[in-house]
Design a protein around this motif. Structure first.
Motif, PDB file in Angstrom:
ATOM      1  N   ARG A   1      39.750  18.304 110.666  1.00  0.00           N
ATOM      2  CA  ARG A   1      39.403  17.364 111.735  1.00  0.00           C
ATOM      3  C   ARG A   1      40.159  16.048 111.606  1.00  0.00           C
ATOM      4  N   ASP A   2      40.530  15.682 110.377  1.00  0.00           N
ATOM      5  CA  ASP A   2      41.241  14.416 110.178  1.00  0.00           C
ATOM      6  C   ASP A   2      42.597  14.404 110.871  1.00  0.00           C
ATOM      7  N   VAL A   3      43.258  15.566 110.920  1.00  0.00           N
ATOM      8  CA  VAL A   3      44.600  15.585 111.503  1.00  0.00           C
ATOM      9  C   VAL A   3      44.577  15.951 112.986  1.00  0.00           C
TER      10      VAL A   3
ATOM     11  N   ILE B   1      49.555  18.471 111.749  1.00  0.00           N
ATOM     12  CA  ILE B   1      49.966  17.714 110.558  1.00  0.00           C
ATOM     13  C   ILE B   1      51.262  16.956 110.836  1.00  0.00           C
ATOM     14  N   ASP B   2      52.218  17.623 111.481  1.00  0.00           N
ATOM     15  CA  ASP B   2      53.483  16.955 111.818  1.00  0.00           C
ATOM     16  C   ASP B   2      53.225  15.716 112.676  1.00  0.00           C
ATOM     17  N   ALA B   3      52.296  15.856 113.622  1.00  0.00           N
ATOM     18  CA  ALA B   3      51.993  14.732 114.513  1.00  0.00           C
ATOM     19  C   ALA B   3      51.253  13.627 113.777  1.00  0.00           C
ATOM     20  N   ALA B   4      50.478  14.004 112.758  1.00  0.00           N
ATOM     21  CA  ALA B   4      49.667  13.022 112.042  1.00  0.00           C
ATOM     22  C   ALA B   4      50.410  12.326 110.912  1.00  0.00           C
ATOM     23  N   MET B   5      51.518  12.869 110.476  1.00  0.00           N
ATOM     24  CA  MET B   5      52.240  12.322 109.326  1.00  0.00           C
ATOM     25  C   MET B   5      52.547  10.833 109.437  1.00  0.00           C
ATOM     26  N   PRO B   6      52.970  10.327 110.595  1.00  0.00           N
ATOM     27  CA  PRO B   6      53.245   8.883 110.672  1.00  0.00           C
ATOM     28  C   PRO B   6      52.022   8.018 110.405  1.00  0.00           C
TER      29      PRO B   6
ATOM     30  N   ALA C   1      51.478  13.058 100.562  1.00  0.00           N
ATOM     31  CA  ALA C   1      51.900  14.150  99.695  1.00  0.00           C
ATOM     32  C   ALA C   1      51.056  15.404  99.932  1.00  0.00           C
ATOM     33  N   HIS C   2      49.769  15.218 100.157  1.00  0.00           N
ATOM     34  CA  HIS C   2      48.871  16.328 100.421  1.00  0.00           C
ATOM     35  C   HIS C   2      49.283  17.058 101.689  1.00  0.00           C
ATOM     36  N   LEU C   3      49.553  16.315 102.749  1.00  0.00           N
ATOM     37  CA  LEU C   3      49.932  16.930 104.016  1.00  0.00           C
ATOM     38  C   LEU C   3      51.246  17.678 103.901  1.00  0.00           C
ATOM     39  N   VAL C   4      52.185  17.152 103.156  1.00  0.00           N
ATOM     40  CA  VAL C   4      53.451  17.844 102.935  1.00  0.00           C
ATOM     41  C   VAL C   4      53.219  19.118 102.123  1.00  0.00           C
TER      42      VAL C   4
END
Length: 211
Positions: A134-136, A192-197, A206-209
């Motif tokens: 849900r966070d991303v 995740i790609d959209a949330a990375m910034p 690092a976790h998302l990657v």
């Protein structure tokens, strides 16, 4: 503090038992003691879709989170020098039960027989994947900093491990869950790609990657 540890373990087991009762609603079946000649009621009927949806929501909101009282630092510091990080030691078993083959097959049986109005594997998988991540899955307009807590990171890794076992290898599901899970994983990857910034702290990034 051996008795304290034993009491805490007993409470964790009771907590898990309650969670299992909750999971039983998902893909669950009600049995009625109906005999020939006593009416035409079906002996086995699926749990109403509304109850199944509610069970999944409650599982995501509370069932995958150990009650705070069992995580009291004042207690844990007396029981072990380590282990507070694994805040939900039964998460793996809980998720395995939710995605069990028998449960998924019952859900598909209900869909095949009843069609619309059932809680399907497709809907359940979407609810669970979006709930775990849900966070991303934030609104595109949300520009706030993203920080995923240590226990949520552990839960997400455990979730992906469980899903991997149901998608690959000898334990892969033979239901629609397998292709649906792959599709949901692609959705998570895009989110995740959209949330990375928005991931401003190094651990979250690092976790998302990593996942």
């Amino acid at each position: 503090y051996e008795r304290t540890d034993e009491a805490r373990q007993a409470l964790l087991q009771q907590y898990y038992t309650i969670v299992l009762h909750l999971i039983a609603e998902v893909g669950g079946v009600r049995e009625f003691d109906t005999h020939a000649g006593r009416g035409d009621m079906a002996v086995f009927t699926p749990v109403p879709a509304t109850r199944q949806r509610a069970a999944v929501r409650l599982l995501l909101d509370q069932g995958l989170k150990v009650p705070a009282g069992l995580l009291s630092p004042a207690i844990l510091a007396k029981l072990s020098p380590a282990g507070t990080y694994d805040a939900n030691p039964i998460a793996g078993a809980t998720l395995s039960q939710l995605f069990s083959e028998s449960r998924l097959r019952r859900m598909q049986d209900a869909e095949a027989v009843s069609g619309t109005g059932t809680y399907t594997v497709a809907e359940m998988s979407g609810d669970v994947f979006r709930g775990i991540f849900r966070d991303v899955f934030a609104s595109p307009s949300d520009k706030s900093a993203l920080k995923i807590g240590i226990n949520d990171r552990a839960l997400q890794r455990q979730f992906l491990k469980t899903v991997d076992g149901r998608v690959n290898g000898n334990s892969a599901s033979r239901t629609d869950f397998k292709p649906l899970a792959k599709a949901r994983l692609r959705e998570v990857a895009r989110a995740i790609d959209a949330a990375m910034p928005r991931a401003k702290d190094v651990v979250t990034a690092a976790h998302l990657v990593d996942i």
